[in-house]
Design a protein around this motif. Sequence first.
Motif, PDB file in Angstrom:
ATOM      1  N   LYS A  48       0.833  -1.206   0.000  1.00 47.95           N
ATOM      2  CA  LYS A  48       0.000   0.000   0.000  1.00 47.95           C
ATOM      3  C   LYS A  48       0.871   1.260   0.000  1.00 47.95           C
ATOM      4  O   LYS A  48       0.569   2.226  -0.690  1.00 47.95           O
ATOM      5  N   SER A  49       1.952   1.253   0.768  1.00 47.81           N
ATOM      6  CA  SER A  49       2.810   2.441   0.841  1.00 47.81           C
ATOM      7  C   SER A  49       3.565   2.683  -0.463  1.00 47.81           C
ATOM      8  O   SER A  49       3.983   3.804  -0.734  1.00 47.81           O
ATOM      9  N   LEU A  50       3.738   1.639  -1.263  1.00 47.26           N
ATOM     10  CA  LEU A  50       4.498   1.786  -2.505  1.00 47.26           C
ATOM     11  C   LEU A  50       3.624   2.067  -3.724  1.00 47.26           C
ATOM     12  O   LEU A  50       4.149   2.322  -4.797  1.00 47.26           O
ATOM     13  N   GLU A  51       2.312   2.052  -3.552  1.00 47.08           N
ATOM     14  CA  GLU A  51       1.425   2.335  -4.681  1.00 47.08           C
ATOM     15  C   GLU A  51       1.696   3.736  -5.204  1.00 47.08           C
ATOM     16  O   GLU A  51       1.667   4.711  -4.457  1.00 47.08           O
ATOM     17  N   ASN A  52       1.994   3.812  -6.489  1.00 49.91           N
ATOM     18  CA  ASN A  52       2.244   5.086  -7.177  1.00 49.91           C
ATOM     19  C   ASN A  52       3.377   5.902  -6.556  1.00 49.91           C
ATOM     20  O   ASN A  52       3.429   7.116  -6.728  1.00 49.91           O
ATOM     21  N   ARG A  53       4.280   5.259  -5.837  1.00 53.05           N
ATOM     22  CA  ARG A  53       5.381   5.980  -5.197  1.00 53.05           C
ATOM     23  C   ARG A  53       6.505   6.197  -6.192  1.00 53.05           C
ATOM     24  O   ARG A  53       6.866   5.326  -6.968  1.00 53.05           O
ATOM     25  N   ARG A  54       7.079   7.379  -6.129  1.00 52.09           N
ATOM     26  CA  ARG A  54       8.254   7.727  -6.924  1.00 52.09           C
ATOM     27  C   ARG A  54       9.189   8.527  -6.030  1.00 52.09           C
ATOM     28  O   ARG A  54       8.742   9.395  -5.286  1.00 52.09           O
ATOM     29  N   ASP A  55      10.463   8.216  -6.089  1.00 49.61           N
ATOM     30  CA  ASP A  55      11.471   8.958  -5.344  1.00 49.61           C
ATOM     31  C   ASP A  55      12.506   9.478  -6.313  1.00 49.61           C
ATOM     32  O   ASP A  55      12.881   8.795  -7.271  1.00 49.61           O
ATOM     33  N   THR A  56      12.988  10.674  -6.064  1.00 47.98           N
ATOM     34  CA  THR A  56      13.987  11.291  -6.928  1.00 47.98           C
ATOM     35  C   THR A  56      15.311  11.368  -6.186  1.00 47.98           C
ATOM     36  O   THR A  56      15.357  11.787  -5.035  1.00 47.98           O
ATOM     37  N   VAL A  57      16.379  10.956  -6.846  1.00 49.59           N
ATOM     38  CA  VAL A  57      17.719  11.084  -6.288  1.00 49.59           C
ATOM     39  C   VAL A  57      18.590  11.836  -7.284  1.00 49.59           C
ATOM     40  O   VAL A  57      18.406  11.724  -8.495  1.00 49.59           O
ATOM     41  N   TYR A  58      19.518  12.620  -6.761  1.00 47.81           N
ATOM     42  CA  TYR A  58      20.455  13.329  -7.624  1.00 47.81           C
ATOM     43  C   TYR A  58      21.508  12.350  -8.096  1.00 47.81           C
ATOM     44  O   TYR A  58      22.027  11.558  -7.317  1.00 47.81           O
ATOM     45  N   ASN A  59      21.824  12.371  -9.378  1.00 50.49           N
ATOM     46  CA  ASN A  59      22.790  11.442  -9.953  1.00 50.49           C
ATOM     47  C   ASN A  59      24.197  12.051  -9.875  1.00 50.49           C
ATOM     48  O   ASN A  59      24.653  12.714 -10.795  1.00 50.49           O
ATOM     49  N   TYR A  60      24.890  11.784  -8.773  1.00 55.38           N
ATOM     50  CA  TYR A  60      26.249  12.318  -8.595  1.00 55.38           C
ATOM     51  C   TYR A  60      27.227  11.694  -9.581  1.00 55.38           C
ATOM     52  O   TYR A  60      28.255  12.266  -9.880  1.00 55.38           O
ATOM     53  N   ALA A  61      26.903  10.517 -10.080  1.00 54.51           N
ATOM     54  CA  ALA A  61      27.800   9.811 -10.994  1.00 54.51           C
ATOM     55  C   ALA A  61      27.556  10.202 -12.449  1.00 54.51           C
ATOM     56  O   ALA A  61      28.161   9.633 -13.348  1.00 54.51           O
ATOM     57  N   SER A  62      26.683  11.181 -12.691  1.00 50.54           N
ATOM     58  CA  SER A  62      26.349  11.530 -14.075  1.00 50.54           C
ATOM     59  C   SER A  62      27.554  12.121 -14.787  1.00 50.54           C
ATOM     60  O   SER A  62      28.397  12.784 -14.197  1.00 50.54           O
ATOM     61  N   THR A  63      27.631  11.822 -16.049  1.00 51.60           N
ATOM     62  CA  THR A  63      28.660  12.392 -16.903  1.00 51.60           C
ATOM     63  C   THR A  63      27.959  13.171 -18.008  1.00 51.60           C
ATOM     64  O   THR A  63      26.735  13.187 -18.086  1.00 51.60           O
ATOM     65  N   GLU A  64      28.739  13.795 -18.854  1.00 54.79           N
ATOM     66  CA  GLU A  64      28.140  14.596 -19.921  1.00 54.79           C
ATOM     67  C   GLU A  64      27.212  13.732 -20.766  1.00 54.79           C
ATOM     68  O   GLU A  64      27.540  12.622 -21.143  1.00 54.79           O
ATOM     69  N   GLY A  65      26.032  14.239 -21.016  1.00 53.27           N
ATOM     70  CA  GLY A  65      25.049  13.501 -21.794  1.00 53.27           C
ATOM     71  C   GLY A  65      24.092  12.681 -20.945  1.00 53.27           C
ATOM     72  O   GLY A  65      23.116  12.163 -21.452  1.00 53.27           O
ATOM     73  N   GLN A  66      24.381  12.528 -19.645  1.00 54.06           N
ATOM     74  CA  GLN A  66      23.473  11.787 -18.767  1.00 54.06           C
ATOM     75  C   GLN A  66      22.582  12.765 -18.010  1.00 54.06           C
ATOM     76  O   GLN A  66      22.862  13.963 -17.938  1.00 54.06           O
ATOM     77  N   LYS A  67      21.529  12.236 -17.455  1.00 56.83           N
ATOM     78  CA  LYS A  67      20.554  13.054 -16.729  1.00 56.83           C
ATOM     79  C   LYS A  67      21.095  13.429 -15.348  1.00 56.83           C
ATOM     80  O   LYS A  67      21.859  12.696 -14.735  1.00 56.83           O
ATOM     81  N   ASP A  68      20.663  14.602 -14.854  1.00 55.40           N
ATOM     82  CA  ASP A  68      21.104  15.090 -13.548  1.00 55.40           C
ATOM     83  C   ASP A  68      20.454  14.344 -12.393  1.00 55.40           C
ATOM     84  O   ASP A  68      21.043  14.193 -11.342  1.00 55.40           O
ATOM     85  N   SER A  69      19.221  13.932 -12.590  1.00 51.76           N
ATOM     86  CA  SER A  69      18.474  13.285 -11.519  1.00 51.76           C
ATOM     87  C   SER A  69      17.772  12.045 -12.055  1.00 51.76           C
ATOM     88  O   SER A  69      17.484  11.952 -13.239  1.00 51.76           O
ATOM     89  N   ILE A  70      17.508  11.120 -11.141  1.00 54.13           N
ATOM     90  CA  ILE A  70      16.841   9.871 -11.501  1.00 54.13           C
ATOM     91  C   ILE A  70      15.572   9.761 -10.671  1.00 54.13           C
ATOM     92  O   ILE A  70      15.599   9.939  -9.452  1.00 54.13           O
TER      93      ILE A  70
END
Length: 159
Positions: A48-70
């Motif tokens: 029930k707690s995970l229904e429609n749940r989304r969490d955003t994390v900053y992508n510290y490992a991102s390189t050029e061309g990758q997204k800033d956040s996941i």
Amino acid sequence: MSKLRLLIQILTIAGLASCQENKSPYEIRNLYIETQNLPAGIKNAIEKSLENRRDTVYNYASTEGQKDSIIYKFNMAETLPESNLLDGTRKITVLLSNEKDSVGNPLYRVELYNSEKSEWKRVWNLGNTPFRSDTIVSDAHIEQVLLSSLDIRYWKGLP
């Protein structure tokens, strides 16, 4: 007529250029939750707690061309196919251990898996979930501890 064609081409190119600039800085990834041997009440509370749940994390490992956040979108593992998994598919397993602590509380484990060549490889283990209590804890407290362990912002194995 050629001026009209030139104008249409310029507008088309400008439209394509503006679409390129408006790409989202987010990448959406699915994160599957599997429960094993959990009491029905605790399993239902997690689902029930995970229904429609989304969490955003900053992508510290991102390189050029990758997204800033996941953005991690939570799904139950029952929706996963039996075979032909994509490499890099992530699954978190919450399971009831056969062990108990010193006062008889059941111990739970939370583990992170990645798929490689359609097989699950464990990449991180939270270990037994400690309740830090010298009394028997309620199912509500167990649910709270397990749900807090699913807060992915503190997980080493992500992004």
